[in-house]
Scaffold this active site. Sequence first.
Site, PDB file in Angstrom:
ATOM      1  CD  GLU A 190     -53.623   1.268  27.713  1.00  0.00           C
ATOM      2  OE1 GLU A 190     -54.136   2.414  27.618  1.00  0.00           O
ATOM      3  OE2 GLU A 190     -54.294   0.264  28.023  1.00  0.00           O
ATOM      4  CE1 TYR A 206     -55.480   5.073  31.099  1.00  0.00           C
ATOM      5  CE2 TYR A 206     -54.149   5.330  29.110  1.00  0.00           C
ATOM      6  CZ  TYR A 206     -55.123   4.647  29.834  1.00  0.00           C
ATOM      7  OH  TYR A 206     -55.710   3.532  29.304  1.00  0.00           O
ATOM      8  CG  ASP A 228     -59.681   5.145  29.898  1.00  0.00           C
ATOM      9  OD1 ASP A 228     -60.590   5.106  30.758  1.00  0.00           O
ATOM     10  OD2 ASP A 228     -59.638   4.326  28.953  1.00  0.00           O
TER      11      ASP A 228
END
Length: 359
Positions: free
Chosen positions: A50, A133, A151
Amino acid sequence: MDAKRSSPLPASAPGVADALLGWYDAHRRDLPWRAQPGDTPDPYRVWLSEVMLQQTTVATVRPRFAAWVDRWPDFASLAAARDEDVMAAWAGLGYYARARNLFAAAKVVVADHGGQFPRTEAELRALPGLGAYTAAAVAAIAFGERAVVVDANVERVVARLFAIRDALPGARVAIRAAADTITPDARAGDFAQAMMDLGSAICTPRNPRCLLCPLRTQCAGFAAGDPETMPVKTARKARPHRHGTIFWLERDGHILLVRRPPTGLLGGMRALPTGAWTDSPPGLASPPAVADWRVLDNRVTHGFTHFDIDLALAVARVEAHQTPNHVAEGGEWWPIATLDAAGLPTLFAKAAAAIRRAS
């Protein structure tokens, strides 16, 4: 695309989640950081991927991810690494503060959490570099916690699904609220990844493939006939343009490299020496040593997040027995033959390549 369509059914959590998860089970991307169906996700790999994928393409990240986990396969090995090795391994992935935060977070996980990643969003947010996030994505994908993961891909899907026509960034509050209404309690990680895959493969920024979309019958943007207009983006302001000079000082098959300050842009990275970056060309101001400098005809341009820069290239050579006066403090002589292993940031790697081509 037809201008008019029948009105969609209201988007609902069960309807969207069931349709999307069914599509995901059949079309999920096979990515090296994803657990196979039925396997338990590795939180370290989820977190690392990520962070690497922020502002970076999957194609770029694939080989870099593989090399990284081969070298540092878990939190403990990363926490025990040398700072300069971590920063060099990150070179070319951009946003170098992310690498510093990865390193810092691994140390906290080992020191304060026994090498185990926290499971909840709140605990994850307390780690260095884990914003809203990333914390939501790790909580959902690694641990199955219900979390609203938004996202750029998810933002686009939700804006079209609910026909949210307010401009970004102001629309993000409404987009997140809408995403919350369709996020299921079960299979939260699969749902988050399914939304990302849908945005990547079907609900693309241009020419969305609506006829293949599992959410077509519930999509207000598709019904209106203009999904590609959402999300609405405000016009970008012109970015500042700056100037500088990069210095290539060669001696006995080696090149002078310096370490940039630990904080700030490209902090802690090895780099070619450079003077100040200013609003107008600085010429040969602040060279790293007294030498017979020659400015090349070619230049290097590069774009950062908030500004573009145009850099002149100055080269000089000294003999092996010479010790030039006023060599930059903290500099090191690096073999030119192995310069690729120095982990130079993209800007300086581009400059080095341009200089070597001109030699």
